[in-house]
Design an enzyme around this catalytic site. Structure first.
Site, mmCIF file in Angstrom:
data_model
loop_
_atom_site.group_PDB
_atom_site.id
_atom_site.type_symbol
_atom_site.label_atom_id
_atom_site.label_comp_id
_atom_site.label_asym_id
_atom_site.label_seq_id
_atom_site.Cartn_x
_atom_site.Cartn_y
_atom_site.Cartn_z
ATOM 1 C CG HIS A 220 -2.041 0.939 1.148
ATOM 2 N ND1 HIS A 220 -1.873 2.287 1.275
ATOM 3 C CD2 HIS A 220 -3.358 0.745 0.927
ATOM 4 C CE1 HIS A 220 -3.057 2.875 1.133
ATOM 5 N NE2 HIS A 220 -3.965 1.955 0.929
ATOM 6 N NE ARG B 299 -3.130 7.670 -2.403
ATOM 7 C CZ ARG B 299 -3.240 6.656 -3.256
ATOM 8 N NH1 ARG B 299 -3.134 6.885 -4.556
ATOM 9 N NH2 ARG B 299 -3.459 5.447 -2.827
#
Ligand code: SF4
Ligand code: SF4
Ligand code: FES
Lengths: 329, 624
Positions: B247, B267
């Site tokens: 990740h 994000r």
């Protein structure tokens, strides 16, 4: 190096052991427990999973406060302070910091599940964000059972566990009550009559320890209590509602648990038996070998032993039976 | 020793396991669920972003074909196409079904399930609940199981008449009949240390991943590759084990929470990545394949949030392996923070209130653990081992492995995600294939004439093996061994790989394997974590060996496998799956090559010829 006291033992008893452990900057209590395991006590029992405050496994009592070990920063203690770690007190100890929390899973089972609306197909569920938000607050619960552990109704009161489901399950009941599409309309009644909501006297201790900051008392328990009272058509409350603003209303007195057993509500068309109650079946006395004593010579009365046990007194207390009388509302 | 008989035994109580169990029980089978932890604590609760399903609630242009395309692109066309197809087609139904179990997803204005943007998905597609979607999923499935138990109680007077959860129980070995079909499973109760034998003709593995072999990981202690190893020892195969997802954004500070994930929706909702020079570096790392879809300037990227139809997306939303690699390069180039990360900032774009509303548990977590207020200051993030794409080789439609009676679903199965998983696809994956595994396990059990028999000698061998560490005097400390294993995997088989290091890793793993055979545990059998770890080590080791060997063999970079010495994607390699099995005689990991199934023409037609040219060989293109 920091000083730690950790309770070690099992159901037969135990003691607080002293440890000196290294602690680094930014660590939490669970890190220290893990270091103890890796360096000094490989068999020290402790539950954990996520180490992020999301699974609710690592509940324990740290300096007497019910907390998640993975969310308790070491920096919250003084350098010189001894940190004492003990298992949750309300539940029976299995070993060291691990307790038997099956009480909670049992209570979860006794609470009727979400009842999907009969006439809405999957995919056609329509709800407004504002309406789901109230239930969503309660669905944040990570089932750490810290609230259950803290509530004075069952903490040190084993005898209340049968009747009292605890704050975790009051919020579950409230969640379903506020669910926009739940088809059952009797969640509040159920909470009072079957979950022992009446035992709660709103001390708010449960809210205080909830790591998810769920407002257990204000948003779940109090509304549930209020509404139960008004559902019962208390005329004063009805009038008060008509003439007073909401914030002027007197806080509803907590409903007392009814004498004997709480009355049981049964769905229409169902047998007059309430299966969701666990009542102990009256059985015969058995000897240490697990058998009924059939030796007439040793029996204190003539004829065969009663299938219900010779000790059983009749009539039975209706509060202990699953049967309810259809005429009695 | 306790002995139980069930029709279907599901090992693993995460999303896939619970969904499989529900399906098996609905098919009328007596079902057991085996959970290594308490019921409802599974690692699925950690999934934050959402569950991808092309419901088209937010953008009506979305449909299963678009989702399918995104999934294949994300996996770099190595996916089992049939699994990706079933997944894209069935996930909306699986999500809607959850609502009938009582799930409460966030809503759109018109009252439908809201969907959010996520890296690699063309349209807003992730059904979500704030940032605790995984918890919602587990709780919903858990409560559905309780409701089934209530039905059974009403009908039979016993909650556990047809479905029972064995919490805190670990399976150490699968039992085969003399004919080689599944006959049962052997394990121990963690609480008491007593052994338990389940006799069952069908077993569903849903044990999740392998991340605990890595040092910086988001995975919990349960993720020791149990299902992978059980399947291997029973004779099934693993595929794609070289593909691990790191990740891009795990927490790097404070040290105690190193590895905890910062959800990608940070994000998606407008978080930007900067290095210590304050540079928004992602623009430098857009690969050619994606050039067309991503913005070239910060201005264009900013406009996308309000006007997605006329602007291209910001590069922060690239698939996660691209982001991970970019961060890694920045840190290596000396533009990272002291703790080896970069900055992720949402505070600049969104007002504090919106952040708290959209990312409540993220906000909560940072505040509580790091005393960082994400509404005011940036977070420090870096790559973290997160998910294994590889897993047990299964039939796409039935989730059946090559061992009769053995099924697998969720993270421990392989093929669906190819070389890289898109965010949000795992929650829908476990629903879709969990259901299929449960359904087909039930059907398999029904079709059998008799119950396969467990061989008593196997039970004796398994219990002897399990007890061995307790009686071994002066055995090695399991925690030390685990730590060394994590070191080897983290530094030699990590996010960026090299030939020499991989060879070294294989040598080190072989040495560790010797030592693991001599592992010891002090204390008794009751809830003894040292002993439990000693038993898990064997699984972690064999799975790590698969990863290292496959990573050495695959001389290209693709998705979750990056070779510094072979930085390019090679179309020839796209046609090959690496398959791991155990050599029957020595018990060593054996690697074989196997062709990737060829996509059906109707699915191939969903793509642009020019796009396919980036992945496929000329030969394949001329055939299609
Ligand atoms: S408020 Fe009620 S439920 Fe909560 S701790 Fe007090 S008595 Fe228990
Ligand atoms: S309500 Fe709060 S304290 Fe109680 S179990 Fe849930 S998360 Fe824990
Ligand atoms: S380990 Fe999951 S809440 Fe502490």
């Amino acid at each position: 190096m920091r000083k730690f006291k950790v309770w070690r033992g099992d159901s037969s008893g135990g003691r607080l052991n002293d440890y000196q452990v290294e602690v680094n900057e930014g660590e939490v209590v669970l890190d220290v427990i893990h270091r103890l395991q890796a360096t000094q006590e490989p068999d020290l029992a402790c539950r954990w999973n996520c180490k992020a405050g999301k699974c609710g496994s690592c509940s324990m009592e740290i300096n007497g406060m019910p907390r998640l070990a993975c969310m308790t920063r070491m920096s919250t203690f003084e350098e010189s302070e001894t940190v004492t770690v003990t298992p949750l007190r309300t539940f029976p100890v299995i070993r060291d910091l691990v307790t038997d929390v099956s009480y909670n899973y049992q209570k979860a089972r006794e609470l009727p599940a979400f009842a999907p609306p009969a006439d809405v197909a999957p995919g056609d569920y329509r709800m407004q964000q504002i309406d789901v938000e109230r239930s969503q607050e309660f669905r944040k619960c990570i089932e750490c059972f810290l609230c259950q552990n803290t509530c004075h109704v069952v903490r040190d009161h084993e005898e209340n566990k049968r009747e009292f489901a605890g704050p975790r399950f009051f919020i579950r009941a409230a969640e379903l009550d506020m669910h926009p599409l739940d088809a059952r309309g009797d969640r509040k009644e159920f909470a009072t009559q079957q979950q022992g909501l009446g035992y709660c006297n709103i001390t708010k201790c449960c809210t205080e320890v909830c790591p998810e900051h769920i407002k257990i008392t204000d948003n779940a328990i109090i509304p549930m209590k209020e509404r139960v009272v008004d559902r019962r058509y208390d005329p004063l409350v009805v009038i008060a509602r008509k003439i007073l603003r909401r914030d002027q209303l007197p806080t509803a007195a907590p409903a007392e648990p009814t004498l004997h057993s709480p009355p049981v509500t049964v769905m229409e068309g169902k047998a007059p038996v309430d299966f969701s109650r666990s009542a102990e079946a009256a059985g015969p006395e058995v000897g240490p070998d697990g058998h009924v004593n059939l030796n007439e010579m040793l029996s204190d009365r003539v004829a065969a032993a009663s299938p219900f046990g010779d000790q059983t007194q009749f009539p039975l207390d209706p509060g202990d039976l699953n049967y309810y009388h259809p005429d009695k509302k | 020793m306790d002995k139980y008989q069930y029709d279907v035994v599901v090992i693993g109580a995460g999303g896939a396991g619970l969904r499989a169990a529900i399906e098996a029980r609905l098919a009328g089978k007596r079902t057991a669920i085996i959970s290594k932890s308490l019921f409802g604590k599974a690692h699925t609760v950690m999934a934050e972003g959402g569950a991808a399903a092309a419901m088209g609630n937010v953008n009506s242009n979305d449909n299963w074909m678009v989702h399918y395309r995104d999934t294949m692109r994300g996996g770099k066309f190595l996916n089992n196409f049939r699994m990706a197809e079933l997944h894209a087609k069935e996930s909306p139904d699986r999500i809607w079904e959850l609502e009938t179990y009582g799930a409460l997803f966030d809503r759109t204005r018109d009252g439908r399930i809201s969907q959010r943007n996520f890296g690699g998905h063309e349209y807003p597609r992730l059904a979500h609940v704030g940032d605790r979607t995984g918890l919602e999923l587990i709780r919903t499935l858990q409560q559905k199981i309780v409701s089934l138990q209530q039905e059974d109680k009403a009908q039979y007077g016993d909650y556990e008449a047809r479905i029972r959860v064995f919490a805190e129980t670990t399976i150490t070995e699968l039992m085969l009949s003399p004919e080689g079909a599944i006959a049962g499973a052997f394990g121990y109760y963690r609480e008491s240390g007593e052994f338990v034998l389940f006799e069952a003709p069908a077993i569903v593995l849903a044990t999740g991943g392998v991340g605990k072999s890595y040092k910086v990981t988001s995975n919990s202690w349960e993720y020791t590759g149990d299902g992978h190893a059980l399947a291997l020892r029973a004779g099934a195969k693993l595929i794609n084990m070289e593909f691990l997802q790191f990740h891009p954004t795990g927490m790097v500070w404070p040290p105690s929470v190193k590895g905890i994930l910062v959800t990608e929706s940070v994000r998606g909702d407008g978080g930007i990545l900067t290095n210590t020079l304050g540079e928004r570096f992602m623009f430098k790392y857009v690969p050619d394949v994606f050039r067309k879809q991503y913005a070239e300037t910060p201005e264009e990227a900013d406009r996308w949030y309000t006007d997605p139809d006329n602007n291209r997306r910001p590069p922060e939303l690239l698939p996660r392996d691209e982001v991970a690699r970019a961060i890694n390069s920045e840190v290596k180039a000396g533009r990272g923070t002291k703790s080896g990360g970069v900055y992720l900032d949402v505070s600049k774009r969104l007002p504090a209130e919106v952040i708290r509303k959209k990312l409540p548990s993220m906000y909560h977590q940072f505040k509580e653990l790091a005393d960082v207020d994400i509404t005011k200051q940036p977070m420090e993030v870096g790559p973290t081992c997160h998910y294994v794409m590889g897993g047990i080789e299964v039939d796409a439609d039935t989730a059946a492995t090559s061992v009769p009676g053995l099924f697998a679903a969720g993270e421990c199965s392989g093929g669906m995600h190819g070389s890289n998983r898109l965010g949000g696809n795992s929650l829908s994956d476990l629903l879709v294939f969990g259901k299929r595994a449960g359904e087909h396990a039930a059907a398999y059990a029904s079709a059998l004439d008799g119950r396969p028999k467990v061989r008593p000698s196997d039970v004796d061998a398994a219990s002897e093996f399990a007890l061995a560490p307790l009686s071994r005097d002066g055995g090695e400390n399991p925690y030390t061994l685990q730590h060394e294993l994590q070191e080897v995997m983290g530094s030699l088989v990590g996010i960026i790989r090299r030939e020499g290091e991989l060879q070294q890793a294989i040598i080190d793993l072989a040495a560790l394997k010797e030592r693991v055979q001599k592992v010891g545990a002090t204390g008794g059998r009751r809830y003894n974590p040292g002993w439990h770890l000693a038993l898990d080590l064997r699984n972690m080791l064999v799975v790590s060996e698969c990863t290292a060997k496959a990573a050495l063999e695959r001389t290209e970079s693709r998705g979750g496998h990056t070779r510094e010495d072979y930085p390019k994607m090679d179309p020839q390699w796209r046609r090959i799956n690496l398959v791991c099995g155990l050599a029957p005689s020595s018990g060593d990991v054996e690697l074989t090559r196997q062709p990737v199934p060829t996509m059906r023409p109707d699915l191939l037609d969903l793509f642009d010829k020019s796009e396919l040219a980036k992945y496929m060989t000329d030969e394949e293109l001329s055939q299609s």
